[in-house]
Design a protein around this motif. Sequence first.
Motif, PDB file in Angstrom:
ATOM      1  N   ASP A  64      -3.793  17.891   7.876  1.00  0.00           N
ATOM      2  CA  ASP A  64      -5.087  17.798   8.692  1.00  0.00           C
ATOM      3  C   ASP A  64      -4.734  17.361  10.244  1.00  0.00           C
ATOM      4  OD1 ASP A  64      -7.601  17.829   9.065  1.00  0.00           O
ATOM      5  OD2 ASP A  64      -8.189  16.212   7.857  1.00  0.00           O
ATOM      6  N   GLU A  65      -5.669  17.665  10.981  1.00  0.00           N
ATOM      7  CA  GLU A  65      -5.435  17.327  12.165  1.00  0.00           C
ATOM      8  C   GLU A  65      -6.610  16.125  12.814  1.00  0.00           C
ATOM      9  OE1 GLU A  65      -4.654  19.220  16.627  1.00  0.00           O
ATOM     10  OE2 GLU A  65      -4.502  20.563  14.906  1.00  0.00           O
ATOM     11  N   LEU A  66      -6.137  14.908  13.177  1.00  0.00           N
ATOM     12  CA  LEU A  66      -6.880  14.212  13.430  1.00  0.00           C
ATOM     13  C   LEU A  66      -7.168  14.036  14.963  1.00  0.00           C
ATOM     14  CD1 LEU A  66      -5.610  11.471  11.239  1.00  0.00           C
ATOM     15  CD2 LEU A  66      -7.539  12.950  10.705  1.00  0.00           C
ATOM     16  N   VAL A  67      -7.951  13.178  15.615  1.00  0.00           N
ATOM     17  CA  VAL A  67      -7.844  12.999  17.135  1.00  0.00           C
ATOM     18  C   VAL A  67      -6.729  12.500  17.527  1.00  0.00           C
ATOM     19  CG1 VAL A  67      -9.146  11.475  18.743  1.00  0.00           C
ATOM     20  CG2 VAL A  67     -10.548  12.419  17.014  1.00  0.00           C
ATOM     21  N   GLN A  68      -5.905  11.715  16.954  1.00  0.00           N
ATOM     22  CA  GLN A  68      -4.783  11.331  17.351  1.00  0.00           C
ATOM     23  C   GLN A  68      -3.693  12.275  17.122  1.00  0.00           C
ATOM     24  OE1 GLN A  68      -5.033   7.405  14.893  1.00  0.00           O
ATOM     25  NE2 GLN A  68      -4.488   6.560  16.975  1.00  0.00           N
ATOM     26  N   GLY A  69      -3.848  13.444  16.441  1.00  0.00           N
ATOM     27  CA  GLY A  69      -2.849  14.193  16.167  1.00  0.00           C
ATOM     28  C   GLY A  69      -2.861  14.832  14.576  1.00  0.00           C
ATOM     29  N   ARG A  70      -1.693  15.548  14.381  1.00  0.00           N
ATOM     30  CA  ARG A  70      -1.548  15.951  13.233  1.00  0.00           C
ATOM     31  C   ARG A  70      -0.877  15.204  12.215  1.00  0.00           C
ATOM     32  NH1 ARG A  70       1.809  21.203  15.218  1.00  0.00           N
ATOM     33  NH2 ARG A  70       2.304  19.751  16.424  1.00  0.00           N
ATOM     34  N   VAL A  71      -1.301  15.280  10.818  1.00  0.00           N
ATOM     35  CA  VAL A  71      -0.577  14.383   9.859  1.00  0.00           C
ATOM     36  C   VAL A  71       0.088  15.533   8.707  1.00  0.00           C
ATOM     37  CG1 VAL A  71      -1.842  12.164  10.200  1.00  0.00           C
ATOM     38  CG2 VAL A  71      -2.947  14.231   8.787  1.00  0.00           C
ATOM     39  N   TRP A  72       1.097  14.959   8.102  1.00  0.00           N
ATOM     40  CA  TRP A  72       1.643  15.882   6.977  1.00  0.00           C
ATOM     41  C   TRP A  72       1.635  15.092   5.932  1.00  0.00           C
ATOM     42  CZ3 TRP A  72       3.000  16.000  12.185  1.00  0.00           C
ATOM     43  CH2 TRP A  72       3.177  17.303  12.759  1.00  0.00           C
ATOM     44  N   ARG A  73       1.762  15.701   4.654  1.00  0.00           N
ATOM     45  CA  ARG A  73       2.159  15.016   3.384  1.00  0.00           C
ATOM     46  C   ARG A  73       3.359  14.657   3.449  1.00  0.00           C
ATOM     47  NH1 ARG A  73       2.073  18.553  -0.848  1.00  0.00           N
ATOM     48  NH2 ARG A  73       2.059  16.625  -2.017  1.00  0.00           N
ATOM     49  N   MET A 129       0.883  -1.286  -0.187  1.00  0.00           N
ATOM     50  CA  MET A 129      -0.165  -0.222  -0.157  1.00  0.00           C
ATOM     51  C   MET A 129       0.896   1.166  -0.230  1.00  0.00           C
ATOM     52  SD  MET A 129      -2.502   1.416   3.005  1.00  0.00           S
ATOM     53  CE  MET A 129      -3.360   0.121   3.357  1.00  0.00           C
ATOM     54  N   THR A 130       0.560   2.132  -0.771  1.00  0.00           N
ATOM     55  CA  THR A 130       1.353   3.591  -0.941  1.00  0.00           C
ATOM     56  C   THR A 130       0.648   4.247   0.042  1.00  0.00           C
ATOM     57  OG1 THR A 130       2.098   3.133  -3.280  1.00  0.00           O
ATOM     58  CG2 THR A 130       2.137   5.413  -2.303  1.00  0.00           C
ATOM     59  N   ARG A 131       1.489   4.902   1.064  1.00  0.00           N
ATOM     60  CA  ARG A 131       0.987   5.901   1.937  1.00  0.00           C
ATOM     61  C   ARG A 131       1.583   7.326   1.420  1.00  0.00           C
ATOM     62  NH1 ARG A 131       2.744   2.512   7.116  1.00  0.00           N
ATOM     63  NH2 ARG A 131       1.151   0.901   6.907  1.00  0.00           N
ATOM     64  N   HIS A 132       0.641   8.325   1.843  1.00  0.00           N
ATOM     65  CA  HIS A 132       0.814   9.751   1.277  1.00  0.00           C
ATOM     66  C   HIS A 132       0.935  10.395   2.537  1.00  0.00           C
ATOM     67  CE1 HIS A 132      -0.019   8.469  -2.814  1.00  0.00           C
ATOM     68  NE2 HIS A 132      -1.195   7.858  -2.465  1.00  0.00           N
ATOM     69  N   LEU A 133       0.693  10.264   3.777  1.00  0.00           N
ATOM     70  CA  LEU A 133       0.676  10.870   5.058  1.00  0.00           C
ATOM     71  C   LEU A 133       1.507  10.203   5.928  1.00  0.00           C
ATOM     72  CD1 LEU A 133      -3.122  11.734   5.015  1.00  0.00           C
ATOM     73  CD2 LEU A 133      -1.522  13.168   4.025  1.00  0.00           C
ATOM     74  N   MET A 134       1.960  11.232   6.872  1.00  0.00           N
ATOM     75  CA  MET A 134       2.789  10.608   8.331  1.00  0.00           C
ATOM     76  C   MET A 134       2.488  11.585   9.229  1.00  0.00           C
ATOM     77  SD  MET A 134       6.802  11.875   6.786  1.00  0.00           S
ATOM     78  CE  MET A 134       7.250  10.463   7.161  1.00  0.00           C
ATOM     79  N   GLY A 135       2.257  10.825  10.500  1.00  0.00           N
ATOM     80  CA  GLY A 135       2.241  11.315  11.827  1.00  0.00           C
ATOM     81  C   GLY A 135       3.585  11.634  12.543  1.00  0.00           C
TER      82      GLY A 135
END
Length: 70
Positions: A37-46, A1-7
Motif C-alpha cells: 500500500d502507499e500511505l501519506v508517509q510512504g510505501r509499505v511492503w509485506r 506485537m507481530t508486524r506484517h508490514l515494513m516501510g
Amino acid sequence: MTRHLMGIAEIRARMGGITRQRVYQLALRPDWPKPYDELVQGRVWRIADIEAWITANRPALAGPRAGRGD
C-alpha cells in the motif's frame, strides 16, 4: 506485537543500514516486490515479500530477521 508490514526505515535497518536512496533504487528493480500500500508517509511492503527478495537476491543477509518487533 507481530508486524506484517515494513516501510523504508525498516527495510534500511533489515538490510544492514543501507541508505534511503538505495532502497528507492532497489524499489525500481523489476524483481523488487510491489508495495502492499502507499500511505501519506510512504510505501509499505509485506515483510514476507521483502524477506523472500532478500533470500533470493542477498543470501548473506538471509537468516535472523532484524527489526521484526515480535
